[in-house]
Design an enzyme around this catalytic site. Structure first.
Site, PDB file in Angstrom:
ATOM      1  N   GLU A  90       0.906  -1.615  -0.528  1.00  0.00           N
ATOM      2  CA  GLU A  90       0.402  -0.274  -0.159  1.00  0.00           C
ATOM      3  C   GLU A  90       0.859   1.584  -0.110  1.00  0.00           C
ATOM      4  OE1 GLU A  90      -2.708   0.521   3.036  1.00  0.00           O
ATOM      5  OE2 GLU A  90      -2.128   1.873   4.008  1.00  0.00           O
TER       6      GLU A  90
ATOM      7  N   TYR B  12     -10.587  -5.291  11.167  1.00  0.00           N
ATOM      8  CA  TYR B  12     -10.062  -5.031  12.013  1.00  0.00           C
ATOM      9  C   TYR B  12      -9.484  -6.185  13.228  1.00  0.00           C
ATOM     10  CZ  TYR B  12     -11.030  -1.176  10.345  1.00  0.00           C
ATOM     11  OH  TYR B  12     -11.496   0.181   9.566  1.00  0.00           O
TER      12      TYR B  12
ATOM     13  N   HIS C 291      -7.946   3.199  -2.516  1.00  0.00           N
ATOM     14  CA  HIS C 291      -8.985   3.129  -1.655  1.00  0.00           C
ATOM     15  C   HIS C 291     -10.254   5.186  -1.470  1.00  0.00           C
ATOM     16  CE1 HIS C 291      -6.259   1.594   1.579  1.00  0.00           C
ATOM     17  NE2 HIS C 291      -6.031   0.839  -0.114  1.00  0.00           N
TER      18      HIS C 291
END
Ligand code: FAD
Length: 318
Positions: free
Chosen positions: A19, A180, A95
């Site tokens: 990323e 998460y 994104h």
């Protein structure tokens, strides 16, 4: 090509991906290329490009007063995606955020993605604006990532905000969403957060990318619990090699994660940041080796503008 196809075509071999963050306004793209160049030998099939929310800046008006203006310090995610795609012949994954965009603006951005041949999107809510203590949806924008996932999915089927349009069957984006392993900070419990993750998958998300974590037990437990409630899409682990003493406070504060005591103690004892970087590399190698044994589809590295340490980690693994 869609991320899910890259994973399928890999026949069980773990892929390497990264990323990157767009450069700040006023600077060039060369530093970003310098960051990506050394990692291309590991053949990432895709590179994610983050998007930053708008923020407030205060401009002196000359009469002692300040004027508050809204700006975006790192604009141009799609431009960066197009440049990377063109230069390296690799898929890029922008994104896309709910925060800061109306639904119409989001739709124009998605149409631009189609024109650019972008097949994958990570759909995110975004965080609160700097200076605000909770996320406030933009007027006319989406409230949660699940709403954005539905919008992206609709568009792929020709359902635009202005009405239905005939479109090619392969217009559908492959959609990634955030997961998460240590729970999203606002979620009241892990069970609740996982249920919300399932809603994103049920709405059309094709894969999950996790927040960075430093303790594999948390990722493995997260995957187990996700599978138990019927989340069956790939769950890609996010890896960040720690590189400075400052990361000890910055990473937990920014990403709302915990660091293992062993790692904290090793870093605290390190004499300088060269030693910290080496500890971070060794920790990430050990973490990744265990994740490879676990059979993860992709090891996804958060570069945060640095690639030398990721290169050292990847050399040991790929
Ligand atoms: P959501 O899935 O919408 O969840 C947000 C919170 O709301 C969670 O607590 C969830 O449990 C709860 N929730 C979800 N749906 C509902 C509902 N229907 N009703 C009630 N509660 C609900 N931020 C950026 O600004 N730019 C980036 O490029 C970026 N990239 C990221 C990449 C990854 C892999 C990850 C993990 C995070 C990234 N972030 C990025 C950060 C992200 O925007 C924040 O973590 C944000 O606070 C939550 O986004 P989300 O998409 O997970 O939100």
């Amino acid at each position: 090509m869609k991320i899910t196809e890259h994973i399928k075509n890999s026949n069980g071999k773990t892929l390497f991906s990264i990323e990157v963050i767009p450069p700040t306004k006023g600077t060039g793209i060369e530093d970003l290329y310098k960051n990506i160049d050394p990692l291309m030998e590991f053949k990432p099939p895709f590179i994610d490009v983050t998007t930053s929310r708008e923020e407030y800046v205060y401009i002196e008006k000359g009469n002692g007063l300040m004027e508050r203006k809204i700006t975006r310090m790192r604009p141009g995610t799609l431009g960066i995606c197009a440049s990377i795609q063109h230069k390296y012949d690799v898929d890029t994954v922008p994104h896309v955020l709910c925060g800061g965009f109306t639904k119409e603006e989001t739709e124009y951005l998605l149409v631009d993605c189609l024109y650019l041949g972008i097949d994958n999107i990570v759909a995110l809510r975004g965080d609160a604006m700097k200076g605000e203590n909770h996320f406030v949806p933009t007027e006319g924008g989406h409230k949660y990532a699940v709403d954005l996932v539905k919008h992206i999915n609709d568009l792929g089927r020709g359902k635009y905000l202005s009405g239905d349009i005939n479109c090619a069957d392969d217009n559908r984006f492959c959609i990634g969403v955030a997961g998460y392993p240590e729970k999203h900070i606002e979620a009241p419990s892990m069970k609740y957060d996982l249920q919300k993750l399932k809603e994103k998958v049920d709405a059309g998300a094709d894969y999950v990318v996790t927040q960075m974590f430093f303790d594999n037990k948390k990722y493995i437990e997260f995957v187990k619990q996700a599978r138990e409630i019927g989340i069956n899409v790939p769950i890609i682990p996010g890896i960040k090699p720690i590189a400075t003493k400052g990361h000890l406070s910055m990473l937990p504060k920014t990403f709302k994660i915990d660091l293992p005591e062993d790692l904290i103690s090793e870093i605290t004892k390190a004499k300088d940041n060269t030693a910290v970087k080496q500890i971070g590399i060794e920790w990430a190698i050990a973490q990744c080796r265990e994740l490879l044994d676990f059979g993860v589809p992709v090891l996804h590295f958060y570069s945060m503008g640095k690639s030398d340490n990721i290169k050292k980690v990847a050399r040991e693994l790929f």
